[in-house]
Design a protein around this motif. Structure first.
Motif, PDB file in Angstrom:
ATOM      1  N   ASN A  69       0.821  -1.252  -0.104  1.00  0.00           N
ATOM      2  CA  ASN A  69       0.101  -0.121   0.047  1.00  0.00           C
ATOM      3  C   ASN A  69       1.017   1.290   0.099  1.00  0.00           C
ATOM      4  OD1 ASN A  69      -2.633   1.245  -0.230  1.00  0.00           O
ATOM      5  ND2 ASN A  69      -2.594   1.348   2.150  1.00  0.00           N
ATOM      6  N   GLN A  70       1.969   1.324  -0.941  1.00  0.00           N
ATOM      7  CA  GLN A  70       2.677   2.445  -1.041  1.00  0.00           C
ATOM      8  C   GLN A  70       2.338   2.957  -2.358  1.00  0.00           C
ATOM      9  OE1 GLN A  70       6.275  -0.176  -0.483  1.00  0.00           O
ATOM     10  NE2 GLN A  70       6.885   0.898   1.535  1.00  0.00           N
ATOM     11  N   ARG A  71       2.818   4.337  -2.599  1.00  0.00           N
ATOM     12  CA  ARG A  71       2.749   5.006  -3.814  1.00  0.00           C
ATOM     13  C   ARG A  71       4.058   5.626  -4.209  1.00  0.00           C
ATOM     14  NH1 ARG A  71      -3.058   8.227  -3.051  1.00  0.00           N
ATOM     15  NH2 ARG A  71      -4.179   6.529  -2.094  1.00  0.00           N
ATOM     16  N   HIS A  72       4.191   5.589  -5.594  1.00  0.00           N
ATOM     17  CA  HIS A  72       5.161   6.383  -6.154  1.00  0.00           C
ATOM     18  C   HIS A  72       5.005   7.045  -7.459  1.00  0.00           C
ATOM     19  CE1 HIS A  72       9.768   7.620  -6.767  1.00  0.00           C
ATOM     20  NE2 HIS A  72       9.300   7.112  -7.950  1.00  0.00           N
ATOM     21  N   CYS A  73       5.328   8.294  -8.076  1.00  0.00           N
ATOM     22  CA  CYS A  73       5.077   8.885  -8.990  1.00  0.00           C
ATOM     23  C   CYS A  73       6.330   8.944 -10.003  1.00  0.00           C
ATOM     24  CB  CYS A  73       4.545  10.277  -8.685  1.00  0.00           C
ATOM     25  SG  CYS A  73       3.018  10.275  -7.906  1.00  0.00           S
ATOM     26  N   TYR A  74       5.953   8.707 -11.218  1.00  0.00           N
ATOM     27  CA  TYR A  74       6.870   8.937 -12.401  1.00  0.00           C
ATOM     28  C   TYR A  74       6.395   9.899 -13.269  1.00  0.00           C
ATOM     29  CZ  TYR A  74       9.140   4.523 -10.932  1.00  0.00           C
ATOM     30  OH  TYR A  74       9.730   3.446 -10.023  1.00  0.00           O
ATOM     31  N   LEU A  75       7.336  10.886 -13.673  1.00  0.00           N
ATOM     32  CA  LEU A  75       7.119  11.953 -14.497  1.00  0.00           C
ATOM     33  C   LEU A  75       7.541  11.648 -16.028  1.00  0.00           C
ATOM     34  CD1 LEU A  75       5.436  14.603 -15.155  1.00  0.00           C
ATOM     35  CD2 LEU A  75       7.784  15.941 -14.873  1.00  0.00           C
ATOM     36  N   VAL A  76       6.673  11.660 -17.095  1.00  0.00           N
ATOM     37  CA  VAL A  76       7.155  11.663 -18.454  1.00  0.00           C
ATOM     38  C   VAL A  76       6.846  12.681 -19.120  1.00  0.00           C
ATOM     39  CG1 VAL A  76       6.832   9.990 -20.497  1.00  0.00           C
ATOM     40  CG2 VAL A  76       6.712   9.032 -18.307  1.00  0.00           C
ATOM     41  N   ASP A  77       8.074  13.446 -19.795  1.00  0.00           N
ATOM     42  CA  ASP A  77       7.985  14.279 -20.871  1.00  0.00           C
ATOM     43  C   ASP A  77       7.413  13.879 -22.065  1.00  0.00           C
ATOM     44  OD1 ASP A  77       8.336  16.398 -22.957  1.00  0.00           O
ATOM     45  OD2 ASP A  77       9.748  17.293 -21.571  1.00  0.00           O
ATOM     46  N   LEU A  78       6.302  14.030 -22.712  1.00  0.00           N
ATOM     47  CA  LEU A  78       5.651  13.401 -23.672  1.00  0.00           C
ATOM     48  C   LEU A  78       6.460  13.666 -25.228  1.00  0.00           C
ATOM     49  CD1 LEU A  78       1.812  13.382 -22.724  1.00  0.00           C
ATOM     50  CD2 LEU A  78       3.478  11.730 -22.410  1.00  0.00           C
ATOM     51  N   LYS A  79       7.297  14.737 -25.026  1.00  0.00           N
ATOM     52  CA  LYS A  79       7.936  14.923 -26.389  1.00  0.00           C
ATOM     53  C   LYS A  79       9.376  14.198 -26.449  1.00  0.00           C
ATOM     54  CE  LYS A  79       7.957  18.938 -27.924  1.00  0.00           C
ATOM     55  NZ  LYS A  79       8.459  20.728 -28.057  1.00  0.00           N
ATOM     56  N   LEU A  80       9.878  13.903 -25.103  1.00  0.00           N
ATOM     57  CA  LEU A  80      11.065  13.153 -25.082  1.00  0.00           C
ATOM     58  C   LEU A  80      10.966  11.674 -25.059  1.00  0.00           C
ATOM     59  CD1 LEU A  80      13.151  15.710 -22.705  1.00  0.00           C
ATOM     60  CD2 LEU A  80      13.187  15.595 -25.304  1.00  0.00           C
ATOM     61  N   GLN A  81       9.847  11.568 -23.926  1.00  0.00           N
ATOM     62  CA  GLN A  81       9.896  10.077 -23.637  1.00  0.00           C
ATOM     63  C   GLN A  81      11.037   9.436 -23.179  1.00  0.00           C
ATOM     64  OE1 GLN A  81       6.293   7.801 -25.184  1.00  0.00           O
ATOM     65  NE2 GLN A  81       5.394   9.630 -25.925  1.00  0.00           N
ATOM     66  N   ALA A  82      11.932   9.874 -22.268  1.00  0.00           N
ATOM     67  CA  ALA A  82      12.763   9.543 -21.895  1.00  0.00           C
ATOM     68  C   ALA A  82      12.759   8.391 -20.984  1.00  0.00           C
ATOM     69  CB  ALA A  82      13.700  10.421 -21.158  1.00  0.00           C
ATOM     70  N   ASP A  83      13.775   7.432 -20.763  1.00  0.00           N
ATOM     71  CA  ASP A  83      13.613   6.150 -20.001  1.00  0.00           C
ATOM     72  C   ASP A  83      13.422   6.623 -18.536  1.00  0.00           C
ATOM     73  OD1 ASP A  83      13.452   4.775 -22.315  1.00  0.00           O
ATOM     74  OD2 ASP A  83      15.522   3.628 -21.698  1.00  0.00           O
ATOM     75  N   SER A  84      12.627   5.895 -17.592  1.00  0.00           N
ATOM     76  CA  SER A  84      12.595   6.394 -16.104  1.00  0.00           C
ATOM     77  C   SER A  84      13.492   4.949 -15.520  1.00  0.00           C
ATOM     78  CB  SER A  84      11.411   6.227 -15.725  1.00  0.00           C
ATOM     79  OG  SER A  84      10.606   7.343 -16.399  1.00  0.00           O
ATOM     80  N   GLN A  85      14.450   5.483 -14.536  1.00  0.00           N
ATOM     81  CA  GLN A  85      14.995   4.141 -13.785  1.00  0.00           C
ATOM     82  C   GLN A  85      14.105   3.889 -12.775  1.00  0.00           C
ATOM     83  OE1 GLN A  85      18.123   2.949 -14.691  1.00  0.00           O
ATOM     84  NE2 GLN A  85      17.661   1.241 -12.893  1.00  0.00           N
TER      85      GLN A  85
END
Length: 238
Positions: free
Chosen positions: A130-146
């Motif tokens: 029951n934990q939460r975390h947020c990832y942000l994606v720039d839709l122009k770049l769509q770079a990988d997220s670690q």
């Protein structure tokens, strides 16, 4: 004219290694303009009020229930981007179904003044921690997220997420690939926009979407376990 709607379609999952495993199922997701929640009321079928069969409840999303959701989502996006962002925020996700709520991931899309969607915030939850975390994606770049947040016990932490997200419109497609040396797992959505009205809401009620999602996750986990897929424990050991 309300900008709230539903997306109807499928979610699909495909594991490439160490065991091959594929499945898909149909679902509905709500598409809500978070700046106009006052237009949500459809009587007992759907609203923000207690007692609705389908209910949007503010504290089911993000962390600070005292703040309007659009404002918290926008602030979270700005913090992760390292700069001030602005625009309209839309939620793509699930709501309470007869009092029950379960959503492994909620997506928040930021729309600029020219109508383009510039960023997507993925709010990921894990079960049973029951934990939460947020990832942000720039839709122009769509770079990988670690990967920095434990979700599935069948995916290790030393992975990167590769995103492929189309601009939301009449159709919506989204794919995320989990990679180390190569893609080990991928999942996505393929959906079509439909009006948010009494008929479509009634179909959502009949679909038992919350129970289907919850049951589906544990059923597929059991199948992976039976196949002998290695299990990776939560990094905190809890």
């Amino acid at each position: 004219m309300s900008e709230n709607a539903l997306y109807r379609g499928i979610t699909w999952h495909k594991r490439h290694q160490p065991k091959v495993h594929t499945f898909q199922y149909s679902l509905h997701l709500f598409w809500l303009n978070l700046h106009e929640l006052e237009t949500l009321s459809r009587g007992r079928l759907f609203s923000t009020a207690t007692g609705s069969l389908l209910r949007f409840r503010r504290r089911d999303y993000l962390q600070n229930a005292e703040q309007p959701l659009w404002q918290e989502a926008l602030q979270t996006m700005s913090d992760l981007a390292g700069k001030a962002l602005d625009g309209k925020v839309y939620l793509l996700g699930q709501v309470r179904w007869m009092g029950l709520y379960f959503s492994p991931v909620n997506f928040y899309f930021l729309q600029s003044e020219n109508g383009d969607f510039t960023h997507m915030l993925a709010e990921v939850s894990n079960t049973p921690w029951n934990q939460r975390h947020c990832y942000l994606v720039d839709l122009k770049l769509q770079a990988d997220s670690q990967k920095v947040f434990h979700v599935s016990p069948f995916n290790p932490m030393d992975m990167a997420y590769q995103w492929s997200i189309a601009q939301p419109g009449e159709h919506l497609s989204l794919c995320i690939r989990c990679k180390r040396q190569e893609t080990e797992f991928e999942a996505g959505l393929k959906m079509t926009k439909i009006p948010l009205n009494s008929n479509s809401l009634f179909r959502v009620l009949l679909s038992t979407l919350t129970l289907k999602t919850l049951f589906g996750i544990y059923w597929q986990a059991l199948r992976l376990f039976i196949k002998g897929t290695p299990i990776h424990s939560h990094p905190t050991g809890k």
